[in-house]
Design an enzyme around this catalytic site. Structure first.
Site, PDB file in Angstrom:
ATOM      1  N   CYS A 279       6.178  -0.127   7.217  1.00 51.62           N
ATOM      2  CA  CYS A 279       5.784   1.038   6.426  1.00 51.62           C
ATOM      3  C   CYS A 279       6.972   1.444   5.575  1.00 51.62           C
ATOM      4  O   CYS A 279       8.098   1.483   6.070  1.00 51.62           O
ATOM      5  CB  CYS A 279       5.380   2.175   7.359  1.00 51.62           C
ATOM      6  SG  CYS A 279       4.880   3.676   6.484  1.00 51.62           S
TER       7      CYS A 279
ATOM      8  N   GLN B 243       3.300  10.061   1.043  1.00 58.76           N
ATOM      9  CA  GLN B 243       4.596   9.362   1.101  1.00 58.76           C
ATOM     10  C   GLN B 243       5.488   9.690  -0.088  1.00 58.76           C
ATOM     11  O   GLN B 243       6.698   9.478  -0.017  1.00 58.76           O
ATOM     12  CB  GLN B 243       4.381   7.844   1.173  1.00 58.76           C
ATOM     13  CG  GLN B 243       3.773   7.383   2.498  1.00 58.76           C
ATOM     14  CD  GLN B 243       3.623   5.880   2.534  1.00 58.76           C
ATOM     15  OE1 GLN B 243       2.641   5.330   2.036  1.00 58.76           O
ATOM     16  NE2 GLN B 243       4.602   5.193   3.110  1.00 58.76           N
TER      17      GLN B 243
ATOM     18  N   GLY C   3       0.835  -1.187   0.000  1.00 62.23           N
ATOM     19  CA  GLY C   3       0.000   0.000   0.000  1.00 62.23           C
ATOM     20  C   GLY C   3       0.874   1.241   0.000  1.00 62.23           C
ATOM     21  O   GLY C   3       2.053   1.181   0.347  1.00 62.23           O
TER      22      GLY C   3
ATOM     23  N   HIS D 240      -2.089   7.693   7.047  1.00 63.85           N
ATOM     24  CA  HIS D 240      -1.139   8.604   6.391  1.00 63.85           C
ATOM     25  C   HIS D 240      -1.816   9.913   6.000  1.00 63.85           C
ATOM     26  O   HIS D 240      -1.159  10.955   5.929  1.00 63.85           O
ATOM     27  CB  HIS D 240      -0.566   7.951   5.122  1.00 63.85           C
ATOM     28  CG  HIS D 240       0.541   6.975   5.383  1.00 63.85           C
ATOM     29  ND1 HIS D 240       1.766   7.349   5.891  1.00 63.85           N
ATOM     30  CD2 HIS D 240       0.621   5.631   5.194  1.00 63.85           C
ATOM     31  CE1 HIS D 240       2.546   6.278   5.999  1.00 63.85           C
ATOM     32  NE2 HIS D 240       1.870   5.219   5.588  1.00 63.85           N
TER      33      HIS D 240
ATOM     34  N   HIS E   6      -4.138   1.569   8.053  1.00 68.13           N
ATOM     35  CA  HIS E   6      -2.754   2.048   7.989  1.00 68.13           C
ATOM     36  C   HIS E   6      -2.613   3.146   6.925  1.00 68.13           C
ATOM     37  O   HIS E   6      -2.053   4.212   7.200  1.00 68.13           O
ATOM     38  CB  HIS E   6      -1.823   0.874   7.672  1.00 68.13           C
ATOM     39  CG  HIS E   6      -0.383   1.258   7.488  1.00 68.13           C
ATOM     40  ND1 HIS E   6       0.621   0.815   8.316  1.00 68.13           N
ATOM     41  CD2 HIS E   6       0.224   2.054   6.563  1.00 68.13           C
ATOM     42  CE1 HIS E   6       1.776   1.330   7.924  1.00 68.13           C
ATOM     43  NE2 HIS E   6       1.564   2.080   6.842  1.00 68.13           N
ATOM     44  N   GLU E   7      -3.139   2.877   5.711  1.00 70.11           N
ATOM     45  CA  GLU E   7      -2.968   3.850   4.614  1.00 70.11           C
ATOM     46  C   GLU E   7      -3.729   5.141   4.902  1.00 70.11           C
ATOM     47  O   GLU E   7      -3.230   6.228   4.644  1.00 70.11           O
ATOM     48  CB  GLU E   7      -3.406   3.242   3.280  1.00 70.11           C
ATOM     49  CG  GLU E   7      -2.569   2.057   2.807  1.00 70.11           C
ATOM     50  CD  GLU E   7      -1.071   2.300   2.853  1.00 70.11           C
ATOM     51  OE1 GLU E   7      -0.630   3.449   2.678  1.00 70.11           O
ATOM     52  OE2 GLU E   7      -0.336   1.331   3.102  1.00 70.11           O
TER      53      GLU E   7
HETATM   54 ZN    ZN Z   1       2.780   3.342   5.665  1.00 72.44          ZN
END
Ligand code: ZN
Length: 173
Positions: A100, A52, A47, A146, A142-143
């Site tokens: 990550c 990021q 992912g 972000h 998790h994504e």
């Molecule tokens: Zn991550």
């Protein structure tokens, strides 16, 4: 279009909330998504979120058939999710190991809601609405973290379960 440099923990952009996408179906949005897939595949991740790669927009991608990083995980359908909203279902949590691409070389055991509903849009503005559980729910949480400036270590409760992948899981290295 190409794999981009992945920002690592410490970069201020990773801790800033991302802005919603205002216009769907644009060339810019499609280029961003292509860059994200190229970057995720080059890094072997499951992912990736737009911040990021330095873009502060609410765009995440995820999905895999089989993952070397998570060999025991069930497959997750390849998804592009824009302007997501998560609804936590029930109170049940599950502990699971996460890594990550912005926290390279480290893994931690993170509590996540077992079941969630997520809604959002695809790149053409068509709605997505799914109810999922387990690793699929974990990846989405998790994504989407972000997009609100959270990285997985800030969700951890037991730092005795945080460490270098090569120490914790020598078979994965
Ligand atoms: Zn991550």
């Amino acid at each position: 279009m190409a794999a981009k440099n992945i920002l690592r923990m410490g970069e201020p952009l990773l801790f800033k909330p991302a802005d919603p996408v205002a216009e769907f179906g644009t060339i810019e949005l499609k280029q961003l998504i292509q860059d994200m897939f190229d970057t995720m595949h080059a890094a072997g991740g499951v992912g990736l979120a737009a911040p990021q790669i330095g873009v502060g927009l609410q765009v995440v991608i995820f999905g895999f058939e089989k993952s070397e990083r998570y060999p025991d995980a069930d497959s997750v359908p390849q998804t592009i999710l824009i302007n997501p909203v998560i609804t936590l279902l029930g109170n049940e949590e599950e502990l699971g190991w996460e890594g990550c691409l912005s926290v390279p070389g480290l893994r931690g055991e993170v509590p996540r809601h077992l079941r969630i509903r997520y809604q959002g849009f695809d790149p053409n503005g068509l709605p997505i609405d799914r109810t999922v559980e387990g690793f699929h729910a974990r990846v989405v949480q998790h994504e989407c973290d972000h997009l609100i400036g959270r990285l997985f270590p800030s969700r951890m409760r037991d730092f005795a379960r945080f460490g270098f992948t090569e120490v914790l899981f020598p078979e994965l290295v």
